[in-house]
Design a protein around this motif. Structure first.
Motif, PDB file in Angstrom:
ATOM      1  N   ASP A 108       1.137  -1.274   0.051  1.00  0.00           N
ATOM      2  CA  ASP A 108      -0.131  -0.196   0.025  1.00  0.00           C
ATOM      3  C   ASP A 108       1.042   1.621  -0.527  1.00  0.00           C
ATOM      4  O   ASP A 108       0.222   2.587  -0.724  1.00  0.00           O
ATOM      5  CB  ASP A 108      -0.563  -0.060   1.124  1.00  0.00           C
ATOM      6  N   ILE A 109       2.183   1.350   0.764  1.00  0.00           N
ATOM      7  CA  ILE A 109       2.837   2.122   0.963  1.00  0.00           C
ATOM      8  C   ILE A 109       3.558   2.193  -1.048  1.00  0.00           C
ATOM      9  O   ILE A 109       3.922   3.583  -1.383  1.00  0.00           O
ATOM     10  CB  ILE A 109       4.192   1.927   1.889  1.00  0.00           C
ATOM     11  N   GLN A 110       3.922   1.647  -1.365  1.00  0.00           N
ATOM     12  CA  GLN A 110       4.169   1.881  -2.425  1.00  0.00           C
ATOM     13  C   GLN A 110       3.466   2.147  -4.262  1.00  0.00           C
ATOM     14  O   GLN A 110       4.220   2.982  -4.837  1.00  0.00           O
ATOM     15  CB  GLN A 110       4.816   0.129  -2.835  1.00  0.00           C
ATOM     16  N   ARG A 111       1.917   1.984  -3.198  1.00  0.00           N
ATOM     17  CA  ARG A 111       1.392   2.564  -4.620  1.00  0.00           C
ATOM     18  C   ARG A 111       0.550   4.016  -4.317  1.00  0.00           C
ATOM     19  O   ARG A 111       0.602   4.915  -5.173  1.00  0.00           O
ATOM     20  CB  ARG A 111      -0.170   1.751  -3.809  1.00  0.00           C
ATOM     21  N   VAL A 112       1.312   4.020  -2.847  1.00  0.00           N
ATOM     22  CA  VAL A 112       0.630   5.640  -2.616  1.00  0.00           C
ATOM     23  C   VAL A 112       2.032   6.489  -2.897  1.00  0.00           C
ATOM     24  O   VAL A 112       2.079   7.547  -3.229  1.00  0.00           O
ATOM     25  CB  VAL A 112       0.772   6.281  -0.632  1.00  0.00           C
ATOM     26  N   ASN A 113       3.101   6.278  -2.434  1.00  0.00           N
ATOM     27  CA  ASN A 113       4.290   6.511  -3.573  1.00  0.00           C
ATOM     28  C   ASN A 113       4.460   6.953  -4.489  1.00  0.00           C
ATOM     29  O   ASN A 113       5.507   7.976  -5.233  1.00  0.00           O
ATOM     30  CB  ASN A 113       5.263   5.839  -2.522  1.00  0.00           C
ATOM     31  N   SER A 114       4.139   5.635  -4.978  1.00  0.00           N
ATOM     32  CA  SER A 114       4.050   5.430  -6.611  1.00  0.00           C
ATOM     33  C   SER A 114       3.508   6.762  -6.975  1.00  0.00           C
ATOM     34  O   SER A 114       3.299   7.840  -8.187  1.00  0.00           O
ATOM     35  CB  SER A 114       3.642   4.255  -7.682  1.00  0.00           C
ATOM     36  N   ALA A 115       1.593   6.652  -6.687  1.00  0.00           N
ATOM     37  CA  ALA A 115       1.507   8.057  -7.057  1.00  0.00           C
ATOM     38  C   ALA A 115       1.760   9.457  -6.909  1.00  0.00           C
ATOM     39  O   ALA A 115       2.033  10.840  -7.849  1.00  0.00           O
ATOM     40  CB  ALA A 115      -0.559   8.259  -6.321  1.00  0.00           C
ATOM     41  N   LEU A 116       2.446   9.883  -5.668  1.00  0.00           N
ATOM     42  CA  LEU A 116       2.568  11.295  -4.925  1.00  0.00           C
ATOM     43  C   LEU A 116       3.840  11.233  -6.161  1.00  0.00           C
ATOM     44  O   LEU A 116       3.958  12.977  -6.301  1.00  0.00           O
ATOM     45  CB  LEU A 116       3.252  10.897  -3.601  1.00  0.00           C
ATOM     46  N   LEU A 117       4.878  10.185  -6.184  1.00  0.00           N
ATOM     47  CA  LEU A 117       6.086  10.792  -7.426  1.00  0.00           C
ATOM     48  C   LEU A 117       5.313  11.208  -8.736  1.00  0.00           C
ATOM     49  O   LEU A 117       5.944  11.728  -9.265  1.00  0.00           O
ATOM     50  CB  LEU A 117       6.821   9.915  -7.248  1.00  0.00           C
TER      51      LEU A 117
ATOM     52  N   ALA B 114       4.934  20.937  -6.258  1.00  0.00           N
ATOM     53  CA  ALA B 114       5.255  19.149  -6.565  1.00  0.00           C
ATOM     54  C   ALA B 114       6.482  19.438  -4.727  1.00  0.00           C
ATOM     55  O   ALA B 114       5.931  18.286  -4.196  1.00  0.00           O
ATOM     56  CB  ALA B 114       6.458  19.407  -7.274  1.00  0.00           C
ATOM     57  N   GLY B 115       6.629  20.448  -4.223  1.00  0.00           N
ATOM     58  CA  GLY B 115       7.146  20.831  -2.716  1.00  0.00           C
ATOM     59  C   GLY B 115       6.633  20.535  -1.694  1.00  0.00           C
ATOM     60  O   GLY B 115       7.227  19.773  -0.766  1.00  0.00           O
ATOM     61  N   ALA B 116       5.161  20.530  -2.036  1.00  0.00           N
ATOM     62  CA  ALA B 116       4.422  19.899  -0.891  1.00  0.00           C
ATOM     63  C   ALA B 116       4.344  18.037  -1.029  1.00  0.00           C
ATOM     64  O   ALA B 116       3.726  17.663   0.287  1.00  0.00           O
ATOM     65  CB  ALA B 116       2.650  20.771  -0.856  1.00  0.00           C
ATOM     66  N   SER B 117       5.208  18.069  -1.584  1.00  0.00           N
ATOM     67  CA  SER B 117       4.415  15.693  -1.739  1.00  0.00           C
ATOM     68  C   SER B 117       5.496  15.729  -0.745  1.00  0.00           C
ATOM     69  O   SER B 117       5.912  14.396  -0.599  1.00  0.00           O
ATOM     70  CB  SER B 117       4.468  15.768  -3.465  1.00  0.00           C
ATOM     71  N   PHE B 118       6.909  16.067  -0.874  1.00  0.00           N
ATOM     72  CA  PHE B 118       7.792  15.836  -0.318  1.00  0.00           C
ATOM     73  C   PHE B 118       7.693  15.427   1.141  1.00  0.00           C
ATOM     74  O   PHE B 118       8.009  13.828   1.714  1.00  0.00           O
ATOM     75  CB  PHE B 118       9.248  16.705  -0.259  1.00  0.00           C
ATOM     76  N   PRO B 119       6.908  16.075   1.799  1.00  0.00           N
ATOM     77  CA  PRO B 119       6.944  15.185   2.763  1.00  0.00           C
ATOM     78  C   PRO B 119       5.373  14.538   2.899  1.00  0.00           C
ATOM     79  O   PRO B 119       6.141  14.049   4.187  1.00  0.00           O
ATOM     80  CB  PRO B 119       5.923  16.829   3.812  1.00  0.00           C
ATOM     81  N   MET B 120       5.510  14.385   2.413  1.00  0.00           N
ATOM     82  CA  MET B 120       3.593  13.077   2.481  1.00  0.00           C
ATOM     83  C   MET B 120       5.509  11.690   2.165  1.00  0.00           C
ATOM     84  O   MET B 120       5.070  10.795   2.488  1.00  0.00           O
ATOM     85  CB  MET B 120       3.082  13.210   1.478  1.00  0.00           C
ATOM     86  N   LEU B 121       5.949  12.138   0.661  1.00  0.00           N
ATOM     87  CA  LEU B 121       6.904  10.770   0.987  1.00  0.00           C
ATOM     88  C   LEU B 121       7.414  10.778   1.646  1.00  0.00           C
ATOM     89  O   LEU B 121       8.114   9.459   2.261  1.00  0.00           O
ATOM     90  CB  LEU B 121       8.497  11.630  -0.594  1.00  0.00           C
ATOM     91  N   GLU B 122       8.347  11.755   2.603  1.00  0.00           N
ATOM     92  CA  GLU B 122       8.787  11.200   3.747  1.00  0.00           C
ATOM     93  C   GLU B 122       8.429   9.888   5.286  1.00  0.00           C
ATOM     94  O   GLU B 122       8.478   9.171   5.537  1.00  0.00           O
ATOM     95  CB  GLU B 122       9.743  12.365   4.642  1.00  0.00           C
ATOM     96  N   TYR B 123       6.828  11.098   4.932  1.00  0.00           N
ATOM     97  CA  TYR B 123       6.214  10.513   5.952  1.00  0.00           C
ATOM     98  C   TYR B 123       6.072   9.131   5.684  1.00  0.00           C
ATOM     99  O   TYR B 123       5.860   8.015   6.611  1.00  0.00           O
ATOM    100  CB  TYR B 123       4.665  10.827   6.391  1.00  0.00           C
ATOM    101  N   PHE B 124       5.347   9.105   4.151  1.00  0.00           N
ATOM    102  CA  PHE B 124       5.930   6.745   3.532  1.00  0.00           C
ATOM    103  C   PHE B 124       6.710   6.554   3.961  1.00  0.00           C
ATOM    104  O   PHE B 124       6.533   5.262   4.912  1.00  0.00           O
ATOM    105  CB  PHE B 124       4.406   7.068   2.275  1.00  0.00           C
ATOM    106  N   ASP B 125       7.816   6.779   4.121  1.00  0.00           N
ATOM    107  CA  ASP B 125       9.347   6.052   4.201  1.00  0.00           C
ATOM    108  C   ASP B 125       9.124   6.204   5.470  1.00  0.00           C
ATOM    109  O   ASP B 125      10.186   5.076   5.541  1.00  0.00           O
ATOM    110  CB  ASP B 125       9.533   7.429   3.610  1.00  0.00           C
ATOM    111  N   LYS B 126       8.409   6.754   6.060  1.00  0.00           N
ATOM    112  CA  LYS B 126       8.812   6.811   7.674  1.00  0.00           C
ATOM    113  C   LYS B 126       8.106   5.297   8.233  1.00  0.00           C
ATOM    114  O   LYS B 126       8.346   4.622   8.974  1.00  0.00           O
ATOM    115  CB  LYS B 126       8.606   8.097   8.744  1.00  0.00           C
ATOM    116  N   LEU B 127       6.727   5.417   7.997  1.00  0.00           N
ATOM    117  CA  LEU B 127       5.832   4.213   7.832  1.00  0.00           C
ATOM    118  C   LEU B 127       6.490   3.303   7.908  1.00  0.00           C
ATOM    119  O   LEU B 127       6.430   1.838   7.848  1.00  0.00           O
ATOM    120  CB  LEU B 127       4.209   4.172   7.185  1.00  0.00           C
ATOM    121  N   LYS B 128       7.385   3.302   6.224  1.00  0.00           N
ATOM    122  CA  LYS B 128       7.843   1.677   6.064  1.00  0.00           C
ATOM    123  C   LYS B 128       8.497   1.209   7.155  1.00  0.00           C
ATOM    124  O   LYS B 128       8.545   0.033   7.221  1.00  0.00           O
ATOM    125  CB  LYS B 128       8.295   2.169   4.184  1.00  0.00           C
TER     126      LYS B 128
END
Length: 532
Positions: A299-308, A366-380
């Motif tokens: 699920d994290i990969q799907r979200v990270n793919s969408a954000l990226l 797009a800069g607003a997406s970076f905190p979300m990417l960091e959040y999901f990386d921490k979740l992983k």
């Protein structure tokens, strides 16, 4: 179309640790003695079972594929059995004397298939003179039936188990089996009647399972028909099942091994156990199939793919914005143009826009997406213990991190991986080695001379006792070894101080000193402490 590689990164991050945690043949498992007089025998049985797994089978490949299947596809399955399949080879000999030929003909495994006689010059072994004599050129077929323990990984899509299975241990299931494609030649080598095998219909081209399709890539695009030109290589779908059923009508179920192909029954006979051993990184209570590590990250990969993807889309539009142009009379196209999201689009308007032309600037969000990417990386990282932060750190970077904080984070990630290793060890690996011990005890009928712990010793499994108690020793990772070496060196210094103070044989004995030194050698990843 961008897809992040979170699942692959986590699995690739865990595999090296698992392969390092499981040691070599010296001490993966050890059988427990049942008394003081049984210590030496239990040690020999432990050494020989480890020897059979690590030397007689492709142990690294088995462990790697077994654990990889478990991390990616819930359960990893291996199959162990005593293999008595016939192995057919051909041997050619030239210039054999009559005595040499008779000696080869005495070999029960050899069958002559072609023989020629000719006159040739040979050396008389008694006189050393060159004489002319009749010699033989012979081709033999050798049929070997040497039994041995065989272990192989089973693809998860070929594994079958009854739907009511409630335990990770397949021996507790009502039915467990293996469905696969084999050749007619392999069926005959397994001991099935040749006429029966040749009467079986070959498998038509079949649609592969989703799991098998997922493993394919462009190098596998060439499809080969299962109906071969050589009939011995025809593919037959073989179903091997181990099922509990009351076959004799006494009210108690027996375990039967049943082989079928198509609608034909090949064999049915009682057996004492099923051959499968299963591991799962995250087993669930009262279920046979647990959770894979991949499922914790999908699920994290799907979200990270969408954000990226959205981040890249925004970057593309920002770097190459569209344009607005004034094209009189094209009002019906304006809406279609605006609905086009192609990078560098042109939108047509019916009225002037900034004197007929204007760039359609896109704000960079797009800069607003970076905190979300960091959040999901921490979740992983929290879910799996795997993070790229601990990889490739330089000494300068480590200076800015508190030692205790880094140690706690490292220990937590290690504990998650060690928990998976412990689950693997106490479930499938433990049952597999007990099964290897059982197979050797039941089927190996003669003693064998093997080199164990640097010494050649005779091993006769017929003299073994049935064992159920075993300890699985998970090897020490490099980080744990380094920590142990620090503590051992401190103990060594303390022992030296006590000896200097006159404490030899009072507070410190020679055996204490030897034990400390042996542990230092062991944690330095060196074998045979007696050498030092």
């Amino acid at each position: 179309q961008v897809v992040t590689s979170d699942v692959a990164d986590v699995v690739d991050g865990i595999m090296p640790s698992l392969l390092r945690l499981f040691p070599t043949a010296d001490n993966l498992v050890s059988f427990d003695a049942v008394g003081p007089e049984d210590e030496e025998r239990a040690q020999q049985e432990s050494d020989y079972v480890n020897y059979v797994f690590f030397k007689r089978n492709p142990s690294f490949e088995i462990l790697f594929f077994w654990m990889f299947d478990a991390l990616v596809q819930k359960n990893g399955i291996v199959k162990a059995w005593w293999d008595e399949s016939e192995e057919v080879t051909e041997e050619a000999y030239e210039g054999l004397s009559n005595d040499d030929l008779l000696e080869l003909l005495d070999d029960d495994e050899l069958e002559p298939i072609e023989q020629d006689e000719r006159e040739a010059e040979t050396v008389d072994p008694q006189t050393g003179e060159i004489v002319r004599a009749i010699v033989h050129d012979v081709r033999f077929r050798r049929v070997s039936k040497g039994g041995r323990v065989r272990i192989e990984c089973v693809p998860p899509e070929e594994y079958r188990i009854s739907a009511d299975a409630r335990s990770l241990d397949p021996s507790k299931a009502r039915m467990v089996g293996h469905e696969r494609e084999v050749t007619r030649d392999e069926l005959i080598a397994m001991g099935f009647d040749r006429e029966l095998v040749e009467s079986l219909p070959a498998e038509d081209d079949v649609i592969d399972t989703p799991e098998k399709e997922a493993r394919r890539d462009k190098s596998d695009d060439i499809r080969v028909s299962t109906k071969a030109r050589d009939k011995s290589q025809d593919r037959i779908r073989l179903r091997e099942a181990y099922i509990k059923v009351d076959a004799d009508g006494d009210g108690r179920s027996e375990l039967l091994q049943v082989f079928t192909a198509g609608d034909r029954l090949l064999s049915k006979e009682p057996v004492d156990r099923q051959p499968f051993h299963v591991i799962c990184p995250h087993p669930l209570p009262h279920k046979h199939f647990g959770l894979s590590t991949a499922e914790k990250v999908m699920d994290i990969q799907r979200v990270n793919s969408a954000l990226l993807r959205q981040t890249l889309d925004n970057l593309y539009h920002t770097n190459r914005p569209g344009h607005a142009v004034w094209e009189h009379g094209m009002t019906e196209n304006t809406m279609d143009d605006l609905l086009t999201t192609r990078v560098g689009r042109v939108a047509r308007f019916a009225r002037p826009v900034n004197e007929s032309y204007a760039p359609m600037t896109v704000p960079f969000t797009a800069g607003a997406s970076f905190p979300m990417l960091e959040y999901f990386d921490k979740l992983k990282r929290d879910r799996t213990g795997i993070s790229s932060d601990s990889q490739g750190l330089s000494p300068e970077a480590l200076k800015n991190i508190q030692t205790t904080v880094l140690a706690q984070a490292t220990d937590l990630s290690k504990m998650k991986i060690e928990a998976i290793a412990r689950i693997f060890a106490e479930t499938g690996i433990k049952s597999l080695f007990l099964h290897i011990h059982e197979l050797l005890l039941k089927h190996q009928e003669k003693a064998e001379l093997v080199k164990l712990r640097g010494v050649w010793v005779p091993v006769n499994p017929q003299e073994w006792r049935t064992r159920r108690d075993m300890t699985v020793n998970i090897g020490l990772g490099i980080g744990t070894r380094e920590q142990n070496l620090v503590h051992l060196n401190a103990i060594w210094e303390k022992q030296a101080q006590m000896v200097q103070a006159g404490g030899m044989n009072l507070t410190v004995t020679p055996r204490n000193i030897y034990n400390t030194a042996a542990e230092i050698v062991k944690n330095a990843n060196l074998k045979n402490p007696a050498m030092f």
